[in-house]
Design a protein around this motif. Structure first.
Motif, PDB file in Angstrom:
ATOM      1  N   SER A   3       0.857  -1.185  -0.051  1.00  0.00           N
ATOM      2  CA  SER A   3       0.119   0.023   0.189  1.00  0.00           C
ATOM      3  C   SER A   3       0.692   1.264   0.028  1.00  0.00           C
ATOM      4  CB  SER A   3      -0.963   0.080   1.026  1.00  0.00           C
ATOM      5  OG  SER A   3      -0.296  -0.162   2.406  1.00  0.00           O
ATOM      6  N   GLU A   4       1.981   1.300   0.684  1.00  0.00           N
ATOM      7  CA  GLU A   4       3.134   2.497   0.756  1.00  0.00           C
ATOM      8  C   GLU A   4       3.403   2.469  -0.689  1.00  0.00           C
ATOM      9  OE1 GLU A   4       5.534   1.005   3.851  1.00  0.00           O
ATOM     10  OE2 GLU A   4       4.507   2.569   5.418  1.00  0.00           O
ATOM     11  N   SER A   5       3.834   1.321  -1.312  1.00  0.00           N
ATOM     12  CA  SER A   5       4.666   1.612  -2.700  1.00  0.00           C
ATOM     13  C   SER A   5       3.450   2.222  -3.797  1.00  0.00           C
ATOM     14  CB  SER A   5       4.871   0.098  -3.012  1.00  0.00           C
ATOM     15  OG  SER A   5       5.946   0.020  -2.363  1.00  0.00           O
ATOM     16  N   ASP A   6       2.107   1.537  -3.519  1.00  0.00           N
ATOM     17  CA  ASP A   6       1.069   2.180  -4.473  1.00  0.00           C
ATOM     18  C   ASP A   6       0.718   3.469  -4.203  1.00  0.00           C
ATOM     19  OD1 ASP A   6      -0.834   1.434  -6.361  1.00  0.00           O
ATOM     20  OD2 ASP A   6      -2.620   1.664  -4.824  1.00  0.00           O
ATOM     21  N   SER A   7       0.885   4.174  -3.106  1.00  0.00           N
ATOM     22  CA  SER A   7       0.754   5.516  -2.743  1.00  0.00           C
ATOM     23  C   SER A   7       1.893   6.063  -3.522  1.00  0.00           C
ATOM     24  CB  SER A   7       0.750   5.736  -1.591  1.00  0.00           C
ATOM     25  OG  SER A   7      -0.304   5.378  -0.545  1.00  0.00           O
ATOM     26  N   LEU A   8       3.158   5.733  -3.335  1.00  0.00           N
ATOM     27  CA  LEU A   8       4.094   6.410  -4.095  1.00  0.00           C
ATOM     28  C   LEU A   8       4.032   6.345  -5.524  1.00  0.00           C
ATOM     29  CD1 LEU A   8       6.984   7.643  -3.837  1.00  0.00           C
ATOM     30  CD2 LEU A   8       7.931   5.296  -3.800  1.00  0.00           C
ATOM     31  N   LYS A   9       3.333   5.296  -5.875  1.00  0.00           N
ATOM     32  CA  LYS A   9       3.225   4.942  -7.476  1.00  0.00           C
ATOM     33  C   LYS A   9       2.220   6.193  -7.964  1.00  0.00           C
ATOM     34  CE  LYS A   9       0.940   2.114 -10.858  1.00  0.00           C
ATOM     35  NZ  LYS A   9       0.193   0.967 -11.033  1.00  0.00           N
ATOM     36  N   GLN A  10       1.185   6.481  -7.079  1.00  0.00           N
ATOM     37  CA  GLN A  10       0.399   7.407  -7.286  1.00  0.00           C
ATOM     38  C   GLN A  10       0.930   9.002  -7.582  1.00  0.00           C
ATOM     39  OE1 GLN A  10      -2.425   6.548  -8.813  1.00  0.00           O
ATOM     40  NE2 GLN A  10      -1.860   4.563  -8.021  1.00  0.00           N
ATOM     41  N   LEU A  11       1.838   9.359  -6.670  1.00  0.00           N
ATOM     42  CA  LEU A  11       2.587  10.375  -6.544  1.00  0.00           C
ATOM     43  C   LEU A  11       3.517  10.537  -7.911  1.00  0.00           C
ATOM     44  CD1 LEU A  11       4.109  10.684  -3.078  1.00  0.00           C
ATOM     45  CD2 LEU A  11       2.196  11.985  -3.984  1.00  0.00           C
ATOM     46  N   THR A  14       1.101  11.217 -11.203  1.00  0.00           N
ATOM     47  CA  THR A  14       0.412  12.424 -11.117  1.00  0.00           C
ATOM     48  C   THR A  14       1.539  13.431 -11.139  1.00  0.00           C
ATOM     49  OG1 THR A  14       0.461  12.510  -8.832  1.00  0.00           O
ATOM     50  CG2 THR A  14      -1.477  11.679  -9.995  1.00  0.00           C
ATOM     51  N   LYS A  16       3.530  14.497  -8.749  1.00  0.00           N
ATOM     52  CA  LYS A  16       3.724  15.158  -7.450  1.00  0.00           C
ATOM     53  C   LYS A  16       4.909  14.943  -6.626  1.00  0.00           C
ATOM     54  CE  LYS A  16      -1.376  15.635  -6.772  1.00  0.00           C
ATOM     55  NZ  LYS A  16      -2.500  14.827  -5.747  1.00  0.00           N
TER      56      LYS A  16
END
Length: 95
Positions: A3-11, A14, A16
């Protein structure tokens, strides 16, 4: 970690700013599902992973490439240890 890696992927996707990457370097102290995996091979994989994190952190361009390199380091380790999560880890790659 997924989940942390997926959040990083989203950054990365996008565009960010990346933040909080230091916590990924805690892989050396993470509690393994199987504590017997600790040893020189695991240490080599975790060192390669940390290098990939640091390269991503210092990236101001080509962050998709560097993020995918980080995911590859996850796949490399999980090919040797605990292969179960590989299918899920593959979902982290940015096409």
């Amino acid at each position: 970690m997924f989940s942390e890696s997926d959040s990083l992927k989203q950054l990365v996707v996008t565009g960010k700013p990346l933040s909080g990457l230091k916590r990924f370097e805690d892989i050396h102290t993470a509690i393994a599902t199987d504590p017997t995996v600790r040893g020189p091979v695991f240490d080599a994989f975790s060192a390669a992973y940390i290098i990939a994190i640091k390269e991503l952190e210092s990236s101001d361009s080509a962050s998709v490439l560097k993020f995918n390199n980080m995911v590859t380091q996850c796949m490399n380790c999980h090919s040797e240890f605990c292969p179960g999560p590989r299918k899920k880890i593959k979902q982290l790659y940015i096409n």
